[in-house]
Design a protein around this motif. Structure first.
Motif, PDB file in Angstrom:
ATOM      1  N   ALA A 240      39.442  74.610  79.277  1.00  0.00           N
ATOM      2  CA  ALA A 240      38.363  73.598  78.389  1.00  0.00           C
ATOM      3  C   ALA A 240      37.166  74.450  78.309  1.00  0.00           C
ATOM      4  O   ALA A 240      36.888  74.564  76.348  1.00  0.00           O
ATOM      5  CB  ALA A 240      37.673  73.126  79.111  1.00  0.00           C
ATOM      6  N   HIS A 241      37.805  76.368  77.098  1.00  0.00           N
ATOM      7  CA  HIS A 241      36.982  76.814  76.828  1.00  0.00           C
ATOM      8  C   HIS A 241      37.659  77.748  75.896  1.00  0.00           C
ATOM      9  O   HIS A 241      37.567  78.588  75.531  1.00  0.00           O
ATOM     10  CB  HIS A 241      36.460  78.072  77.676  1.00  0.00           C
ATOM     11  N   PHE A 242      39.174  76.879  75.352  1.00  0.00           N
ATOM     12  CA  PHE A 242      39.865  77.884  74.393  1.00  0.00           C
ATOM     13  C   PHE A 242      39.556  77.424  73.366  1.00  0.00           C
ATOM     14  O   PHE A 242      40.355  78.064  72.474  1.00  0.00           O
ATOM     15  CB  PHE A 242      41.076  76.527  74.836  1.00  0.00           C
ATOM     16  N   ARG A 243      39.415  75.804  72.942  1.00  0.00           N
ATOM     17  CA  ARG A 243      38.453  76.300  71.109  1.00  0.00           C
ATOM     18  C   ARG A 243      37.712  77.197  70.926  1.00  0.00           C
ATOM     19  O   ARG A 243      37.479  78.089  69.924  1.00  0.00           O
ATOM     20  CB  ARG A 243      37.548  75.003  71.269  1.00  0.00           C
ATOM     21  N   GLU A 244      36.706  77.615  71.863  1.00  0.00           N
ATOM     22  CA  GLU A 244      35.961  78.849  71.194  1.00  0.00           C
ATOM     23  C   GLU A 244      37.049  80.116  70.917  1.00  0.00           C
ATOM     24  O   GLU A 244      36.955  81.394  70.212  1.00  0.00           O
ATOM     25  CB  GLU A 244      35.461  79.198  72.543  1.00  0.00           C
ATOM     26  N   LEU A 245      37.462  80.549  72.724  1.00  0.00           N
ATOM     27  CA  LEU A 245      38.366  81.664  72.637  1.00  0.00           C
ATOM     28  C   LEU A 245      39.464  81.847  71.219  1.00  0.00           C
ATOM     29  O   LEU A 245      39.563  82.493  70.320  1.00  0.00           O
ATOM     30  CB  LEU A 245      39.594  81.384  73.438  1.00  0.00           C
ATOM     31  N   ALA A 246      40.002  80.866  71.009  1.00  0.00           N
ATOM     32  CA  ALA A 246      40.581  80.629  69.646  1.00  0.00           C
ATOM     33  C   ALA A 246      40.258  80.700  68.545  1.00  0.00           C
ATOM     34  O   ALA A 246      40.494  81.499  67.604  1.00  0.00           O
ATOM     35  CB  ALA A 246      41.064  78.881  69.330  1.00  0.00           C
ATOM     36  N   GLU A 247      38.651  80.931  68.281  1.00  0.00           N
ATOM     37  CA  GLU A 247      38.046  81.698  67.139  1.00  0.00           C
ATOM     38  C   GLU A 247      38.082  83.031  67.295  1.00  0.00           C
ATOM     39  O   GLU A 247      38.475  83.495  65.812  1.00  0.00           O
ATOM     40  CB  GLU A 247      36.349  81.264  66.998  1.00  0.00           C
ATOM     41  N   TYR A 248      38.257  83.594  68.718  1.00  0.00           N
ATOM     42  CA  TYR A 248      38.461  85.312  68.526  1.00  0.00           C
ATOM     43  C   TYR A 248      39.856  85.352  67.848  1.00  0.00           C
ATOM     44  O   TYR A 248      40.347  86.365  67.798  1.00  0.00           O
ATOM     45  CB  TYR A 248      37.925  85.816  69.713  1.00  0.00           C
ATOM     46  N   VAL A 249      40.897  84.823  67.714  1.00  0.00           N
ATOM     47  CA  VAL A 249      42.174  84.610  67.213  1.00  0.00           C
ATOM     48  C   VAL A 249      42.532  85.085  66.181  1.00  0.00           C
ATOM     49  O   VAL A 249      42.816  86.146  65.749  1.00  0.00           O
ATOM     50  CB  VAL A 249      43.393  83.830  68.444  1.00  0.00           C
ATOM     51  N   LYS A 250      41.643  84.183  66.080  1.00  0.00           N
ATOM     52  CA  LYS A 250      41.505  83.786  64.227  1.00  0.00           C
ATOM     53  C   LYS A 250      40.960  85.256  63.722  1.00  0.00           C
ATOM     54  O   LYS A 250      41.072  85.376  62.583  1.00  0.00           O
ATOM     55  CB  LYS A 250      40.980  82.491  63.991  1.00  0.00           C
ATOM     56  N   ARG A 251      39.843  85.432  63.880  1.00  0.00           N
ATOM     57  CA  ARG A 251      39.000  86.787  64.036  1.00  0.00           C
ATOM     58  C   ARG A 251      39.874  88.021  63.395  1.00  0.00           C
ATOM     59  O   ARG A 251      40.417  88.178  62.068  1.00  0.00           O
ATOM     60  CB  ARG A 251      37.878  86.859  64.454  1.00  0.00           C
ATOM     61  N   GLY A 252      40.976  87.587  64.309  1.00  0.00           N
ATOM     62  CA  GLY A 252      42.153  89.061  64.737  1.00  0.00           C
ATOM     63  C   GLY A 252      42.377  88.758  63.229  1.00  0.00           C
ATOM     64  O   GLY A 252      43.665  89.421  63.023  1.00  0.00           O
ATOM     65  N   VAL A 253      43.476  87.742  63.118  1.00  0.00           N
ATOM     66  CA  VAL A 253      44.682  87.738  62.135  1.00  0.00           C
ATOM     67  C   VAL A 253      44.118  87.423  60.911  1.00  0.00           C
ATOM     68  O   VAL A 253      44.411  87.711  60.410  1.00  0.00           O
ATOM     69  CB  VAL A 253      45.013  85.594  62.501  1.00  0.00           C
ATOM     70  N   TRP A 254      43.091  86.950  60.532  1.00  0.00           N
ATOM     71  CA  TRP A 254      42.681  87.093  59.260  1.00  0.00           C
ATOM     72  C   TRP A 254      42.242  88.742  58.847  1.00  0.00           C
ATOM     73  O   TRP A 254      43.014  88.837  58.125  1.00  0.00           O
ATOM     74  CB  TRP A 254      40.842  86.363  58.811  1.00  0.00           C
ATOM     75  N   GLU A 255      41.816  88.945  60.309  1.00  0.00           N
ATOM     76  CA  GLU A 255      41.537  90.621  59.332  1.00  0.00           C
ATOM     77  C   GLU A 255      42.951  91.395  59.301  1.00  0.00           C
ATOM     78  O   GLU A 255      43.057  92.295  58.930  1.00  0.00           O
ATOM     79  CB  GLU A 255      40.762  91.267  61.271  1.00  0.00           C
ATOM     80  N   ALA A 256      43.842  90.863  60.104  1.00  0.00           N
ATOM     81  CA  ALA A 256      45.727  91.184  59.901  1.00  0.00           C
ATOM     82  C   ALA A 256      45.880  90.906  58.669  1.00  0.00           C
ATOM     83  O   ALA A 256      47.414  91.646  58.852  1.00  0.00           O
ATOM     84  CB  ALA A 256      46.246  91.684  60.818  1.00  0.00           C
ATOM     85  N   GLY A 257      45.532  90.019  58.003  1.00  0.00           N
ATOM     86  CA  GLY A 257      45.736  89.420  56.189  1.00  0.00           C
ATOM     87  C   GLY A 257      47.037  88.745  56.810  1.00  0.00           C
ATOM     88  O   GLY A 257      47.454  87.912  56.150  1.00  0.00           O
ATOM     89  N   GLY A 258      46.525  87.551  57.921  1.00  0.00           N
ATOM     90  CA  GLY A 258      47.592  86.581  58.147  1.00  0.00           C
ATOM     91  C   GLY A 258      46.523  85.174  57.947  1.00  0.00           C
ATOM     92  O   GLY A 258      45.898  85.547  57.543  1.00  0.00           O
TER      93      GLY A 258
END
Ligand code: FES
Length: 577
Positions: free
Chosen positions: A59-77
């Motif tokens: 149930a906490h995965f929507r918030e966790l996904a935001e942290y994945v997105k940070r990393g993806v944007w940062e790496a140019g994805g």
């Protein structure tokens, strides 16, 4: 992103063309506020999310996904999150296992049908891990698993209590008259007091450990508690790394080799992991075409000592495991003892040994040294005999040593309903030397191979203070359960396996050391009984259940659907615009 990477990835088939189709693919996406350069050929990262309020462990995965997105944007994805069928262990009926393969189809088709170059698999509750890995494996794109993490230790009356394991103990205590119903109810909130999945070494923690030992997750993926900020840091790093994996074309099939499965089996033995890992890893291997069988579980696991002292086999919980150093310590111990394929490649581009060789053990009560194991020979024992020609399994570390060689009179239940009707009957003809036999709970029989194999003992046995009996079925068992429980008997009774022919009073022999499961009935008598046997009527003759029952493979093959075995790749499908 370098100029040479432009248009290199499969997403360019959607977002690259400067024509009508490209307009359609980009324009509608721009309603979410994405700038032009999100479509410049950079890797598109699918974040495959099993968030659901019906799956409390995730149930906490929507918030966790935001942290994945940070990393993806940062790496140019370019991160794009999408939902897939979420399988919540506690609520779904008849059993989530019925839907594991269905969810895997959802994952596979969602990935292939969309402009995705690499995928982060957000997994947590038991079946969410294998279903996402299986589906992604059949596409074979770069993929990285991010587990959601275990709950903090449960607390009740000043003591640690473990998800699942404690509820089995408490409910038996209530049945035996040793615990009041009020106390039982009071334990509920204390058991599940944070976000995350079961914090015992149940199936979720086992599968998170399998992710890490297969090399499919970053180091420490298995044990960081869901509520610990380091889980969010890990999500951020996962986002960064998956972009690099796309650039490196580090596909799942390069990680999921035979060496990786061997590491996972040994890790499972060392952690005292769930029996459910057996069917899930067999099914996963089938998707990537790795030659890996039920017998490998026995062969590779039998010399592995269980060194992690976690419930249900031991005393501690996942939070303690993380503070002790987590799975890297276990993998290092395996490596130091010749039980690890050190060169196996992992998702961070390093070998398994590179990842774990410097791991430190901070608590030898939680992670024992190999010289002082919890169980000398952990792992999963594979039994065969006239009662299980294609195999059955038992987890010796969860069993009572005195019962591992046992001969007893069968008390037979034709179904789980039959068991429930009879088990509390004071007139049930049973004593503690008997063997409880449960039929029709396998993949086809239940259907879905429910976790009912650890059937509770009859109250009149519990009243004597007896805590364990030999139990045999074609069902599975919750990873948080324990006991001398023989599971996954194949072929199952609903498919006409010999289990279907057992009758009350037959003598059954279990010999774990000899890997034998024998029904002491003559071949002639068994042939006579087979003549008279008819398969049980299907519970639902239509819909997905019919597809499942018609196509499910037996437990020794991982209970996948026959037509889902194998990798179908991720060629770009044709467009309909
Ligand atoms: Fe979800 Fe145990 S119920 S992990």
């Amino acid at each position: 992103m370098s100029k040479s990477d432009k248009g290199k990835y499969r997403s360019a088939a959607w977002f690259g063309p400067a024509d009508r189709d490209g307009f359609i693919h980009r324009s509608w996406m721009k309603n979410q506020g994405f700038p032009d350069d999100a479509f410049d050929g950079r890797p598109v990262i699918g974040i495959c999310n099993t968030w659901s309020e019906l799956t409390p462990c995730n149930a906490h995965f929507r918030e966790l996904a935001e942290y994945v997105k940070r990393g993806v944007w940062e790496a140019g994805g370019f991160p794009l999150e999408f939902p897939v069928t979420s399988l919540g262990e506690t609520l779904m009926r008849p059993t989530t296992m019925l839907f594991r393969n269905l969810a895997s189809m959802d994952v596979e088709e969602s990935i292939r049908a969309n402009p995705i170059d690499g995928v982060v698999l957000m997994v947590g509750c038991d079946k969410t891990t294998p279903s996402l890995m299986m589906g992604a494996a059949s596409c074979d794109l770069p993929a990285l698993c991010l587990s959601g993490g275990p709950m903090l230790n449960g607390k009740y009356r000043g003591k640690d209590i473990g998800s699942g394991t404690s509820v089995w103990q408490f409910s038996e205590a209530v049945r035996a008259g040793e615990m009041t119903l009020q106390d039982f109810m009071a334990a509920e909130a204390g058991q599940s007091r944070s976000v995350g999945h079961c914090m015992t070494m149940g199936t979720a923690s086992t599968m998170a450990s399998m992710v890490e030992s297969l090399g499919m997750g970053l180091p420490s993926n298995a044990a960081i508690p869901a509520a610990d900020s380091r889980r969010r840091t890990l999500a951020h790093l996962v986002g960064r790394r998956i972009v690099e994996m796309v650039h490196e074309d580090l596909r799942m099939s390069k990680v999921l080799t035979r060496a990786a499965f061997e590491n996972a089996v040994r890790a499972n033995g060392a952690i005292g992991g769930s029996t459910n890992a057996v069917v899930h890893l067999l099914a996963l291997a089938g998707r990537v075409g790795v030659d890996f069988t039920l017998d490998d579980w026995d062969k590779l696991g039998k010399d592995v000592p269980t060194i992690v002292d976690l419930m249900p086999s031991g005393r501690f919980l996942m939070e303690d495991f993380y503070y002790a150093g987590g799975l890297p310590v276990v993998l290092k111990a395996l490596g130091d003892n010749g039980l690890l394929n050190k060169d196996a490649l992992t998702v961070n581009g390093q070998t398994m040994w590179d990842n774990v060789k410097d791991a430190e053990n901070f608590n030898e009560e939680v992670i024992h040294p190999v010289s002082k194991p919890l169980v000398e020979s952990g792992g999963i024992a594979v039994l065969r005999g006239n009662l299980a020609p294609s195999g059955a399994i038992i987890k010796p570390s969860a069993a009572t040593p005195e019962l591992m060689q046992h001969k007893g009179r069968a008390v037979v239940f034709e179904s789980i309903e039959h068991y429930k009707e009879r088990v509390d009957d004071p007139d049930l003809d049973v004593d503690e030397t008997c063997v409880l036999v449960l039929k029709n709970c396998g993949p086809k029989g239940y259907p879905g191979m429910a976790e009912v194999g650890n059937m509770g003992l009859p109250p009149k046995i519990l009243a004597k203070g007896v805590k364990d009996m030999v139990r045999i079925s074609d069902a599975r068992m919750s990873g948080t359960a324990y006991g001398t429980v023989v599971l996954h008997v194949a072929p199952e009774s609903a498919a006409g396996g010999p289990l279907a022919l057992v009758q009350d009073g037959d003598m059954v022999e279990l010999d774990v050391a000899g890997r034998r499961l024998h029904l002491d009935v003559s071949d002639e008598e068994l042939a006579r009984r087979r003549e008279a046997w008819t398969p049980p009527a299907p519970e639902m003759d239509g819909g997905y259940q019919k597809l499942y029952v018609d196509h499910v493979l037996q437990a020794d093959k991982g209970a996948d659907l026959d037509f889902l075995v194998g990798c179908r790749g991720a060629a770009v499908p044709r467009d309909s615009h």
